[in-house]
Design a protein around this motif. Structure first.
Motif, short mmCIF file in Angstrom:
data_model
loop_
_atom_site.label_atom_id
_atom_site.label_comp_id
_atom_site.label_asym_id
_atom_site.label_seq_id
_atom_site.Cartn_x
_atom_site.Cartn_y
_atom_site.Cartn_z
N PHE A 10 105.39 -9.30 -27.74
CA PHE A 10 105.12 -10.30 -26.71
C PHE A 10 105.41 -11.71 -27.23
O PHE A 10 105.93 -12.55 -26.50
CB PHE A 10 103.68 -10.21 -26.23
CG PHE A 10 103.34 -11.23 -25.18
CD1 PHE A 10 103.72 -11.04 -23.86
CD2 PHE A 10 102.68 -12.41 -25.52
CE1 PHE A 10 103.45 -12.00 -22.89
CE2 PHE A 10 102.41 -13.37 -24.56
CZ PHE A 10 102.79 -13.16 -23.24
N GLU A 11 105.10 -11.95 -28.49
CA GLU A 11 105.33 -13.27 -29.06
C GLU A 11 106.82 -13.62 -29.10
O GLU A 11 107.19 -14.81 -29.14
CB GLU A 11 104.73 -13.34 -30.47
CG GLU A 11 103.21 -13.29 -30.48
CD GLU A 11 102.64 -13.20 -31.88
OE1 GLU A 11 103.44 -13.07 -32.83
OE2 GLU A 11 101.41 -13.27 -32.03
N GLN A 17 110.59 -16.91 -19.82
CA GLN A 17 110.76 -15.58 -19.22
C GLN A 17 110.13 -15.56 -17.83
O GLN A 17 108.95 -15.88 -17.66
CB GLN A 17 110.09 -14.53 -20.12
CG GLN A 17 109.92 -13.16 -19.49
CD GLN A 17 111.23 -12.40 -19.43
OE1 GLN A 17 112.11 -12.66 -20.24
NE2 GLN A 17 111.36 -11.49 -18.50
N PRO A 18 110.91 -15.22 -16.76
CA PRO A 18 110.38 -15.30 -15.39
C PRO A 18 109.10 -14.49 -15.17
O PRO A 18 108.22 -14.93 -14.43
CB PRO A 18 111.53 -14.74 -14.54
CG PRO A 18 112.76 -14.97 -15.36
CD PRO A 18 112.33 -14.82 -16.79
N PHE A 24 102.16 -10.79 -19.76
CA PHE A 24 100.93 -11.15 -20.49
C PHE A 24 99.73 -10.44 -19.88
O PHE A 24 98.89 -9.87 -20.60
CB PHE A 24 100.71 -12.67 -20.44
CG PHE A 24 99.37 -13.08 -20.96
CD1 PHE A 24 99.15 -13.30 -22.31
CD2 PHE A 24 98.29 -13.23 -20.09
CE1 PHE A 24 97.90 -13.65 -22.79
CE2 PHE A 24 97.03 -13.58 -20.56
CZ PHE A 24 96.84 -13.79 -21.91
N TYR A 25 99.65 -10.47 -18.56
CA TYR A 25 98.50 -9.86 -17.86
C TYR A 25 98.39 -8.38 -18.20
O TYR A 25 97.31 -7.88 -18.50
CB TYR A 25 98.70 -10.06 -16.36
CG TYR A 25 97.54 -9.63 -15.49
CD1 TYR A 25 96.56 -10.53 -15.11
CD2 TYR A 25 97.43 -8.32 -15.04
CE1 TYR A 25 95.50 -10.15 -14.29
CE2 TYR A 25 96.38 -7.92 -14.23
CZ TYR A 25 95.42 -8.84 -13.86
OH TYR A 25 94.38 -8.43 -13.06
#
Length: 467
Positions: A10-11, A17-18, A24-25
């Motif tokens: 994720f990092e 990023q659209p 993230f959620y």
């Protein structure tokens, strides 16, 4: 994939990023669901301007996920939010902080809210406010409505489009058309039990007005006043009344499944069914067997109005109908054994029609003995608590079992429908045998249900109905 690798991947996502908020959620929610509080807090603190200690305060607090529809231009979608009772004000979409503060004043504490994507408008307020205070939210419910400073719900804009997108995703949308104030929903979801009238009619005629459900509802509401029955019906999608013509032999199994599924929805949503059946005693007994003796239910009989005759809403009351009596302890019922055979036919005569002559003719030349059960007091049963009738009827089956050790049992019923239902609850599906119904068209008894197959009858599209 390990959680550490998930965090590192994720990092590496570009900041622009659209779908970054949605990704993230999902990752954050996955950590929460796996109770990986450390990685959830680490992810939150790196993505937003929170310290690790503040992030831990968020992830360790009680939270709910809520849903709300959003529309814009030609697009419609359902957004989600995680609402944390953290006493720490935080929102990942800062433009919504002013409305969030109105919600915080209404609920009495600060909230942390994470949305799964961007949107415009204030109709998220109802969802977040209900999520902040409610402990029991069904997954299939969405909310839409702006709140004023008193918690009153304004009608949502673009309601038709919002209803459509929720329907497409299998969600029930609650708006200002359903409640005036958000606390009405909080009170509804936090109600420990809902008393729900359920009316099953299998004698319906288009020529005669049937007010059975309305009268049952009025009776139930006199004892359990409620202003939220329509809300309950909408949220849990319960068919509170079934009206059908007289059942044909090939319709019993499908109608039994339908009735059982209705009661299951009520049970699973924290409801107590208040049941009235206008139909065959054979159907009622089969439904009682399918429901079993572990569910709370109240059963009514119609005689110039509805009367509660079987109150099975507590464990001690359920145990009472299965409390075996010895033969000398029977006060209400008596029985007589007629003939000899390997199997038993229980002929139950507790109503005006005496089925014994027809059953005798039907069973002629079969290897069956008859256990003829009737009331010690002639005439109609007095309205009151019929629990003892059910208890004694069940006791008779066990007394006869000890005396004759029958291989299987068949039942021919002429008794009030609530007694047939309660007897089914007590008897269960542990014995083999049949439940019979007199068929007017053929002027004969037909086996409607095979007792030992009733569980699979209500859980599948096969079995149970005797061919």
């Amino acid at each position: 994939m390990s959680r550490e690798k998930l965090l590192k991947d994720f990092e590496l996502l570009p900041k622009d990023q659209p779908n970054r908020k949605l990704i993230f959620y999902e990752v954050f929610k996955l950590f929460l669901e796996n109770r990986d509080h450390a990685n959830a807090a680490l992810l939150l603190s790196k993505e937003y301007s929170l310290s690790f200690e503040q992030s831990m305060r968020v992830v360790l607090s009680d939270h709910k996920e809520v849903k709300f529809p959003v529309v814009g231009g030609e697009s419609s979608d359902v957004r989600r939010a995680l609402v944390f009772n953290s006493n720490l004000e935080f929102c990942n979409l800062t433009e919504h902080t002013p409305k969030l503060r109105i919600i915080e004043r209404l609920v009495g504490f600060e909230l942390s809210v994470l949305f799964d994507g961007d949107f415009c408008g204030d109709s998220f307020m109802l969802a977040v406010a209900v999520g902040a205070l409610s402990k029991n939210l069904p997954n299939h419910v969405a909310f839409s409505g702006c709140l004023d400073e008193h918690g009153n719900v304004a009608l949502a804009e673009s309601l038709e489009r919002k209803l459509r997108v929720c329907s497409e995703q299998g969600l029930e949308l609650l708006t200002g058309l359903d409640v005036r104030n958000f606390r009405d929903l909080v009170d509804f979801f936090d109600t420990r039990e809902h008393h729900v009238p359920v009316y099953l009619c299998y004698k319906h005629s288009e020529r005669v007005e049937d007010r059975g459900w309305e009268e049952l509802r009025e009776t139930v509401e006199r004892s359990f006043p409620s202003k939220s029955l329509e809300l309950y019906r909408k949220i849990y999608r319960v068919e509170m009344f079934h009206r059908r013509h007289m059942l044909q032999e090939n319709e019993y199994a499908s109608e039994l499944r339908r009735a059982f599924e209705t009661l299951q929805v009520v049970f699973q949503s924290g409801g107590v069914p208040h049941l009235a059946i206008n139909g065959p005693a054979s159907f009622a007994m089969a439904l009682g067997i399918a429901v079993g003796a572990k569910r709370r239910i109240a059963v009514y009989h119609y005689q110039g109005g509805y009367h509660l005759v079987l109150d099975l809403t507590g464990p001690e009351k359920l145990r009472k109908i299965k409390a075996l009596k010895r033969e000398e302890e029977l006060e209400l019922l008596e029985y007589e054994l007629l003939g000899d055979g390997e199997e038993a036919a229980f002929v139950i005569h507790l109503a005006s029609h005496d089925p014994l002559p027809q059953v005798r003719e039907f069973l002629k030349n079969r290897d069956v003995f008859i256990a003829y059960v009737r009331s010690k007091q002639p005439g109609m049963l007095k309205i009151g608590d019929w629990t003892e009738y059910v208890c004694e009827l069940f006791s008779v089956t066990q007394i006869v079992k000890r005396r004759r050790a029958y291989r299987g049992a068949s039942f021919f019923l002429s008794c009030p429908v609530p007694i047939a239902f309660g007897f089914g609850v007590a008897f269960g599906d542990y014995a083999s045998g049949f439940v019979y119904q007199y068929d007017q068209a053929s002027s004969r008894y037909v086996p409607i249900f095979r007792i030992e197959q009733l569980s699979q009858t209500v859980l599948s599209n096969q079995g149970g109905l005797v061919r």
